[in-house]
Design a protein around this motif. Sequence first.
Motif, PDB file in Angstrom:
ATOM      1  N   SER A  84       0.822  -1.213   0.000  1.00 35.33           N
ATOM      2  CA  SER A  84       0.000   0.000   0.000  1.00 35.33           C
ATOM      3  C   SER A  84       0.857   1.263   0.000  1.00 35.33           C
ATOM      4  CB  SER A  84      -0.938  -0.004   1.197  1.00 35.33           C
ATOM      5  OG  SER A  84      -0.179  -0.142   2.365  1.00 35.33           O
ATOM      6  N   ASP A  85       2.199   1.115  -0.046  1.00 33.29           N
ATOM      7  CA  ASP A  85       3.048   2.312  -0.130  1.00 33.29           C
ATOM      8  C   ASP A  85       2.928   2.977  -1.497  1.00 33.29           C
ATOM      9  OD1 ASP A  85       3.841   1.574   2.321  1.00 33.29           O
ATOM     10  OD2 ASP A  85       5.987   1.448   1.891  1.00 33.29           O
ATOM     11  N   ASP A  86       3.243   4.256  -1.519  1.00 33.11           N
ATOM     12  CA  ASP A  86       3.269   4.984  -2.789  1.00 33.11           C
ATOM     13  C   ASP A  86       4.353   4.377  -3.684  1.00 33.11           C
ATOM     14  OD1 ASP A  86       3.668   6.847  -4.874  1.00 33.11           O
ATOM     15  OD2 ASP A  86       2.876   8.442  -3.618  1.00 33.11           O
ATOM     16  N   ALA A  87       3.988   4.077  -4.929  1.00 26.96           N
ATOM     17  CA  ALA A  87       4.935   3.422  -5.835  1.00 26.96           C
ATOM     18  C   ALA A  87       6.168   4.281  -6.077  1.00 26.96           C
ATOM     19  CB  ALA A  87       4.247   3.105  -7.161  1.00 26.96           C
ATOM     20  N   ARG A  88       6.022   5.586  -5.904  1.00 22.66           N
ATOM     21  CA  ARG A  88       7.157   6.456  -6.185  1.00 22.66           C
ATOM     22  C   ARG A  88       8.200   6.413  -5.078  1.00 22.66           C
ATOM     23  NH1 ARG A  88       3.590  11.597  -7.315  1.00 22.66           N
ATOM     24  NH2 ARG A  88       2.685  10.715  -5.435  1.00 22.66           N
ATOM     25  N   SER A  89       7.882   5.692  -3.967  1.00 19.51           N
ATOM     26  CA  SER A  89       8.870   5.579  -2.889  1.00 19.51           C
ATOM     27  C   SER A  89       9.879   4.465  -3.183  1.00 19.51           C
ATOM     28  CB  SER A  89       8.160   5.317  -1.562  1.00 19.51           C
ATOM     29  OG  SER A  89       7.531   4.052  -1.603  1.00 19.51           O
ATOM     30  N   LEU A  90       9.653   3.687  -4.238  1.00 22.72           N
ATOM     31  CA  LEU A  90      10.588   2.621  -4.608  1.00 22.72           C
ATOM     32  C   LEU A  90      11.834   3.195  -5.254  1.00 22.72           C
ATOM     33  CD1 LEU A  90       8.031   0.132  -6.194  1.00 22.72           C
ATOM     34  CD2 LEU A  90       9.122  -0.077  -3.970  1.00 22.72           C
ATOM     35  N   SER A  91      12.915   2.397  -5.286  1.00 18.76           N
ATOM     36  CA  SER A  91      14.129   2.840  -5.968  1.00 18.76           C
ATOM     37  C   SER A  91      13.898   2.785  -7.479  1.00 18.76           C
ATOM     38  CB  SER A  91      15.294   1.928  -5.593  1.00 18.76           C
ATOM     39  OG  SER A  91      15.141   0.686  -6.262  1.00 18.76           O
ATOM     40  N   GLY A  92      14.808   3.393  -8.240  1.00 20.61           N
ATOM     41  CA  GLY A  92      14.646   3.437  -9.687  1.00 20.61           C
ATOM     42  C   GLY A  92      14.516   2.050 -10.302  1.00 20.61           C
ATOM     43  N   GLY A  93      15.383   1.115  -9.887  1.00 17.25           N
ATOM     44  CA  GLY A  93      15.345  -0.234 -10.439  1.00 17.25           C
ATOM     45  C   GLY A  93      14.047  -0.941 -10.082  1.00 17.25           C
ATOM     46  N   GLN A  94      13.609  -0.724  -8.815  1.00 20.98           N
ATOM     47  CA  GLN A  94      12.348  -1.341  -8.398  1.00 20.98           C
ATOM     48  C   GLN A  94      11.182  -0.747  -9.182  1.00 20.98           C
ATOM     49  OE1 GLN A  94      12.769  -0.395  -4.252  1.00 20.98           O
ATOM     50  NE2 GLN A  94      13.116  -2.535  -3.691  1.00 20.98           N
ATOM     51  N   GLN A  95      11.242   0.569  -9.395  1.00 20.27           N
ATOM     52  CA  GLN A  95      10.159   1.214 -10.158  1.00 20.27           C
ATOM     53  C   GLN A  95      10.075   0.626 -11.560  1.00 20.27           C
ATOM     54  OE1 GLN A  95      10.033   5.464 -10.333  1.00 20.27           O
ATOM     55  NE2 GLN A  95      10.189   5.718  -8.133  1.00 20.27           N
ATOM     56  N   GLN A  96      11.255   0.384 -12.165  1.00 20.45           N
ATOM     57  CA  GLN A  96      11.235  -0.146 -13.521  1.00 20.45           C
ATOM     58  C   GLN A  96      10.667  -1.575 -13.532  1.00 20.45           C
ATOM     59  OE1 GLN A  96      10.712   0.906 -16.253  1.00 20.45           O
ATOM     60  NE2 GLN A  96      12.602   1.518 -17.256  1.00 20.45           N
ATOM     61  N   ARG A  97      11.035  -2.367 -12.516  1.00 22.02           N
ATOM     62  CA  ARG A  97      10.472  -3.716 -12.453  1.00 22.02           C
ATOM     63  C   ARG A  97       8.971  -3.658 -12.175  1.00 22.02           C
ATOM     64  NH1 ARG A  97      13.648  -6.478  -8.143  1.00 22.02           N
ATOM     65  NH2 ARG A  97      14.855  -4.559  -7.956  1.00 22.02           N
ATOM     66  N   LEU A  98       8.572  -2.645 -11.389  1.00 25.30           N
ATOM     67  CA  LEU A  98       7.141  -2.445 -11.149  1.00 25.30           C
ATOM     68  C   LEU A  98       6.428  -2.185 -12.479  1.00 25.30           C
ATOM     69  CD1 LEU A  98       4.972  -1.489  -8.684  1.00 25.30           C
ATOM     70  CD2 LEU A  98       5.336   0.653  -9.856  1.00 25.30           C
ATOM     71  N   PHE A 156      18.563   4.243 -17.234  1.00 25.57           N
ATOM     72  CA  PHE A 156      18.661   5.156 -16.101  1.00 25.57           C
ATOM     73  C   PHE A 156      18.998   4.420 -14.802  1.00 25.57           C
ATOM     74  CE2 PHE A 156      15.813   8.612 -18.098  1.00 25.57           C
ATOM     75  CZ  PHE A 156      16.928   9.099 -18.761  1.00 25.57           C
ATOM     76  N   LEU A 157      19.357   3.138 -14.925  1.00 24.90           N
ATOM     77  CA  LEU A 157      19.565   2.348 -13.711  1.00 24.90           C
ATOM     78  C   LEU A 157      21.044   2.053 -13.489  1.00 24.90           C
ATOM     79  CD1 LEU A 157      16.681  -0.217 -14.221  1.00 24.90           C
ATOM     80  CD2 LEU A 157      16.622   2.028 -13.128  1.00 24.90           C
ATOM     81  N   ASP A 158      21.392   1.751 -12.242  1.00 23.04           N
ATOM     82  CA  ASP A 158      22.772   1.361 -11.957  1.00 23.04           C
ATOM     83  C   ASP A 158      22.990  -0.075 -12.441  1.00 23.04           C
ATOM     84  OD1 ASP A 158      22.320  -0.576  -9.567  1.00 23.04           O
ATOM     85  OD2 ASP A 158      21.127   1.215  -9.114  1.00 23.04           O
ATOM     86  N   ALA A 159      24.262  -0.507 -12.449  1.00 23.93           N
ATOM     87  CA  ALA A 159      24.605  -1.811 -13.039  1.00 23.93           C
ATOM     88  C   ALA A 159      23.852  -2.950 -12.355  1.00 23.93           C
ATOM     89  CB  ALA A 159      26.114  -2.029 -12.958  1.00 23.93           C
ATOM     90  N   GLY A 160      23.762  -2.922 -11.018  1.00 23.61           N
ATOM     91  CA  GLY A 160      23.095  -3.994 -10.281  1.00 23.61           C
ATOM     92  C   GLY A 160      21.650  -4.145 -10.696  1.00 23.61           C
TER      93      GLY A 160
END
Lengths: 284, 293, 237
Positions: C152-166, C187-191
């Motif tokens: 139920s958290d705001d999706a924008r609170s995720l990290s960039g990589g998580q947002q992309q997987r979202l 726009f994501l880091d290597a990991g």
Amino acid sequence: MKRECFAETGFLGAAVLSASLTALILIFMLFLGFPLFRGGCFFTLLTTPWNPDKGLFGIYPMLAGTLSIVFLSLCWAFPLSLGASALISVIAPTGFAKFCKKTVQMLTGIPTVIYGFVGVFLLVPFIREMFASGSGMSILSASLMLSMVISPTMILIFTDTFESIPASYSAAADALGASPVQKLLYVILPYSRQGIFAGLILSVGRAMGDTLIALMLAGNAVAVPGSILDSARTLTAHIALVIAADFDSIEFKTIFAAGLVLYVFTTSLILLVRIIGGMGMKNR
Amino acid sequence: MKERFIEIFIKSFAWLSGLLLLSAAFVIIGFLLVKGVPTLSLSLIFGDTSPADALLLRRQVLTGLFPAMAGTCLLVLLSVGLATPVGLAAGIYLAEYSRGNLKSFFSLFYDILAGVPSIVIGLFGFSLAISLHHYVKEIYPCLLISALALAFLVLPYLIRTTQFAMESIPSETRLTAPALGATKLQNIAYVLFPRSLPGIASGVILAIGRCAEDTAVIMLTGVVAAAGIPGSLLSAYEALPFYIYYISSQYRDAYELQTGYGAAVILLIICACLFLAAFYLKNQLMDRMLYRQ
Amino acid sequence: MTENKSNEIKIKTVNLSFYYNRLHVLKDISVEFPERSISAIVGPSGQGKSTFLMIFNRLWETIPDARMEGEAFIRLKNKWVNIYDRSISLPELRRSAGMVFQTPNPLPMSIFKNISFPLKLSGVIEKQAVDEKVEFALKQAFLWEEVKDRLSDDARSLSGGQQQRLCIARALTLDPEILLLDEPTSFLDAGSGQIIEDLLLSLKESCTILLISHYMDQIRRIADRVMELSGDTSNNS
């Protein structure tokens, strides 16, 4: 897909309804003022004086009153607004400029009737004392207060125009060692010519459409004014004052002529602004 | 040398006009506050009636501002209530459905309507009431007619703010829902409209402010100096701005003039609050935009 | 990169050209993409790579002054469909061809609502079905473990990589047959990029993936074939 169509029709309906009001107002003015226009009397109406006892119902005095108050208020407001916008956008230090702009924005929210009220009890007595003439209700009082009403909006339009100048122009001027005033004179003002003109015209429309200031401060005398200390009646005030009269009288019908003149004037001003705006788009 | 002179002239002119404007504004507001704030009291609003009785409409308020304030509130609620649905729908149409010539045609009409002087809108409302009176005998200039006319007055603002708020949504956000299979209407309902709500809300609040302050429209369409709380949509009513206008020309004694100052301060406070609310919402919108980038 | 050659064709274009106003961006392109594979699209910027992807869900049609010539076909539910045919329902096409953009674009709502948004759009409202779908999609996108306690958290609170997987998970909720990805890792880091690459490799079993990428090593790692969009010619290799 049915719901899509239904919604689009609904939105379209609202848009058409709103737009048709514009036409409907014009049609009502024409229709109700019709007895006046028969036989080309409309233009004589605009040029003859008002003297109901002699059967003269011309609205020329009100036209003259409107034009003189609008013209005079712009004489005060335009230089004032231009100077104040230059102060806000270019000359004043950032903190003070911000404060000025906030204040000006707040001023646009003050109800006109409050300007009028303060005008009646502060400005009018002052003018009366100062020039020792009559009641103090005059074109001068009305135009001064009206300039206070239209200046804030005009300043906001001007500062918006000044600040919309491309950063590269501004940077070029800075790099050439221009002082803020030189930048204003040689870069900002020439670039903003159209914006300034549009702001001026919109203000003419606002000044012309205002009812209360003139109604409360100009004295409402039905005569062509001879000096700025004379009392005068504007077209808008005329409508407000005659509305109480007998519905079938010719006197009453003249307010539709006044309404029509106001409508035509403001519409032409809007068209003018649009044409200027259109030219602006092509130039860029 | 000439350059130097022009520079000094322009600088002093700018400072002079800025300071003149500021001082004029402070004189106007200061004068009103000095004269008006001391008059503020419960009896200014409720007269001799007890506030509880007045609010519950158990007794008429005869000498206070309460009927005028109630009239203004009712008027604002009615007119904004009438104008908002139409204004939002038309704004959505303009932003999302219309293109090219049709779009500029509509915008021209709304611009003209926005430029029509309020007294002419009032005259239109008055004529409407008179025309309707031929068919329905009960209709005279009244609360309903005033609300309608005010709705016409604020309609173009509502349309334009809605349109602007929706058009300023960045295109990435605009494409998100369609890429997931949203229809146009779904995109509007679930994404575009919610995203533009702060902008639309500040437009609605400014419309409320215009309805609360307008005098020219209502003085032609049914406001009167003494009517009490309106009993129905078809009765006459009182309103704060008209009361202020009325007192300025018709006051009979010093006490009535005092109530005029009081009414002006109350109206000023109401409009300032509305204005600040609109401003706050607008900045919120900006923050959101920046955050999304 | 081996057995894919035997796969059947899933997507093809015939004499496809594309114009922005007068600018001719795609010139007479006829290509075929096999199913259950990752096809990388490469080329210098400004050659219409993103436009090319938008051909397959017709998203370019929202852009003013854009025009397309030629034809595009997708084999949907084992039937060849001309996706520019009048009878095609646009929402349905877009549901079968999911798209993920360069910048993660979660909508301003909760994680759960983001994932279930496409279901809401297509009219799935049954609570249990929605819950299952959301969980399945998040698991498919390797995101479930990280977010299952904070749906139920705001999706924008995720990290960039998580947002992309979202965003990928969101595109997966409708079981798309095709996945269109526009530089999803740029726009994501290597990991985070690595996780997404693994994710794409696992997805290729169920989807046909078209991927725009600038990274040659990424392409070498995961792509089955490469299509180059450049100035005048488009080469298949």
